[in-house]
Design a protein around this motif. Structure first.
Motif, short mmCIF file in Angstrom:
data_model
loop_
_atom_site.label_atom_id
_atom_site.label_comp_id
_atom_site.label_asym_id
_atom_site.label_seq_id
_atom_site.Cartn_x
_atom_site.Cartn_y
_atom_site.Cartn_z
N ALA A 280 0.82 -1.22 0.00
CA ALA A 280 0.00 0.00 0.00
C ALA A 280 0.85 1.27 0.00
O ALA A 280 0.45 2.30 0.52
N SER A 281 2.04 1.19 -0.60
CA SER A 281 2.97 2.33 -0.60
C SER A 281 3.21 2.86 0.81
O SER A 281 3.36 4.06 1.03
N GLY A 282 3.26 1.95 1.77
CA GLY A 282 3.52 2.34 3.15
C GLY A 282 2.35 2.99 3.84
O GLY A 282 2.51 3.52 4.96
N GLN A 283 1.18 2.96 3.25
CA GLN A 283 0.02 3.66 3.80
C GLN A 283 -0.89 2.71 4.58
O GLN A 283 -2.09 2.60 4.31
N THR A 284 -0.30 2.01 5.53
CA THR A 284 -1.11 1.21 6.44
C THR A 284 -0.66 1.50 7.87
O THR A 284 0.47 1.93 8.10
N CYS A 285 -1.55 1.23 8.80
CA CYS A 285 -1.26 1.53 10.21
C CYS A 285 -0.17 0.63 10.77
O CYS A 285 0.43 0.95 11.79
N VAL A 286 0.07 -0.52 10.13
CA VAL A 286 1.11 -1.43 10.62
C VAL A 286 2.29 -1.52 9.65
O VAL A 286 3.06 -2.49 9.69
#
Length: 498
Positions: A280-286
């Motif tokens: 997610a291109s680094g766009q996750t909470c974890v």
């Protein structure tokens, strides 16, 4: 906007416009407007809440028995599974995430409906070991009208985590998806209707978070607020919820450490880092946004990591070969750039990436970026929510544990990568996080509680914990032998007070 479809709120079983103001929804990969949505006003929000309270009190869903709830949610899962390709295309357009990721993620979303449907069907009350000739039954009841504020990064997945648990327990649900990516959630209304959910039990409303979301969460008629968002949003909502005595579940973000130990083969360590960091291109909470690498493998690890990151394919999210898609908007690009600049000023070394990018001059992209930095640096402590990853060289197991626990206010997820069985148990036990993966990352299941410690939030999604959080516990005490003789003129020996 000529030629651009408008998607109204889903209210009482139909698409109904609640505002003359329109909000554009933009495809972040090409900057094209793909739809408009309602900017729901304060008066409209208050009316929707009142209508929802009436629906709850009618008992249409709150008093439905467990087999009925099971049947509706199970059918919704079947209907959604048949339409997954349509939702994949929609999620790819509104989030800019690679279609390869969306196919994998959305294929599992119906499982949340099936899991919570099954919990509703098999859930049993309890009878306590109450002393004496007394039966004490414990039953769980729906809370009432619940508000759910959902984010843009996993629009359908996170919404379904919340919706499924709340509906399974008999609540009336008002969902306010992010205005940046609301379309897949809005489309779920018609699926639930076809599945047999009574009109008005699921309301889906659109608008800016600072307006519509705020108006919704201010209502004293709510029975619960379930938020996934940032700490600033929580701090704006929580005081109002507290005044209204409305309980909250909040999932607020993270700064997940990826702990890489020398018993791991270097190739495996790099694969672990890539998977943890760039989904997610680094766009996750974890997102595994800080790589804590033991010194014994550090040099070989960095050499291979740099090569592999440079090889990642950034491109059109609709292309199945694309590995790195867009970030959500221009502000996200600017946020990533600002983190890179601060990291340089903090003494960090940009190993690769570090620049905004476009596809044919359009879109909001940022190169996958690796920065060598030190414990305590801004990049090593704070959430980027983009493909900018901190790498910290560590001298020992103890140092990895200390940095993992102490360098950030977040404690949502963490992963421990080692082939040493004893070390795996030892380190996992010492890591302070709500979710600790051993030799894995991003692993999720509807049965597995999801939520963090410290500033990562309160409460849990998933599992029986989420199911029960959408209920209130009622204790019924049935006396069939204790006589009320306490105040008789002649108190019998052994008269019972309580």
């Amino acid at each position: 906007m000529s030629g651009v479809p408008h998607v109204s709120n889903w209210l009482s079983g139909a698409y109904v416009s609640s505002s003359a103001e329109r909000i554009p929804v933009v495809n972040p990969a090409n900057e094209q407007i793909i739809a408009t949505i309602d900017a729901t006003t304060q008066d409209a929000v208050h009316q929707i809440v009142r209508d929802s309270v009436s629906t709850f009190k009618s008992g249409l869903w709150a008093c439905a028995d467990a087999p009925e709830r099971y049947a509706v949610l199970s059918k919704a899962a079947t209907l959604l599974r048949a339409r997954i390709p349509e939702f994949v295309e929609l999620e790819t357009r509104q989030t800019g995430r690679p279609i390869r990721e969306m196919r994998a993620q959305l294929a599992r979303v119906p499982e949340w409906l099936e899991y919570f449907a099954s919990l509703a069907r098999v859930h049993e009350g309890r009878v306590t070991p109450f002393k004496g000739p007394v039966i004490n039954t414990l039953t769980r009841l729906p809370l009432g009208v619940v508000a759910q504020i959902t984010p843009w990064n996993h629009p359908l997945l996170i919404a379904m985590k919340k919706i499924a648990a709340a509906l399974a327990t008999g609540n009336v649900v008002i969902v306010k998806p992010s205005e940046l990516a609301p379309l897949s959630v809005l489309r779920m209304g018609e699926i639930f209707k076809e599945a047999g959910l009574p009109d008005g039990v699921l309301q889906i409303i659109s608008g800016y978070g600072r307006e519509t979301g705020k108006f919704l969460c201010e209502s004293p008629l709510l029975a619960k607020i379930d938020l996934t968002g940032g700490i600033s949003t929580y701090r704006a909502i929580a005081p109002i919820a507290a005044l209204n005595m409305v309980p909250m579940t909040a999932e607020l973000g993270g700064k997940a450490p990826v702990c890489l130990f020398p018993s791991l083969e270097v190739e495996q360590a790099v694969k672990a880092a890539l998977f943890a960091s760039f989904i997610a291109s680094g766009q996750t909470c974890v997102t595994g946004s800080r790589l804590l690498v033991h010194k014994d493998i550090y040099d070989d690890f960095m050499q291979l990591l740099e090569r592999r990151v440079k090889e990642l394919r950034l491109g059109d999210p609709k292309d199945a070969r694309t590995q790195i898609g867009a970030v959500i908007n221009k502000a996200s690009v600017e946020r990533c750039s600002a983190f890179v600049e601060r990291a340089r000023n903090d003494g960090g070394t940009v190993v690769c990436g570090g620049q905004p990018a476009t596809i044919e001059g359009k879109g909001f992209f940022f190169e996958p970026t690796i920065i060598e930095t030190h414990a305590g640096a801004d990049l090593a402590c704070n959430e980027v929510f983009g493909p900018v990853i901190a790498v910290v060289k560590c001298d020992s197991e103890d140092e990895i544990i200390r940095i993992a626990n102490d360098d950030t206010p977040y404690a949502l997820g963490a992963s421990v990568w080692t082939n040493d069985f004893n070390q795996a148990h030892r380190v996992a036990a010492k890591i302070e996080a709500g979710i600790v993966w051993v030799n894995g990352h991003h692993l999720n299941d509807p049965s597995s509680p999801w939520g963090g410690f410290k500033e990562s939030g309160v409460g849990k999604e998933n599992g029986q914990e989420a199911f029960e959080s959408y209920t209130k516990l009622k204790s019924t005490v049935i006396n069939y032998g204790v006589q009320p003789t306490w105040f008789d003129p002649e108190i019998a020996e052994g008269a019972r007070y309580g």
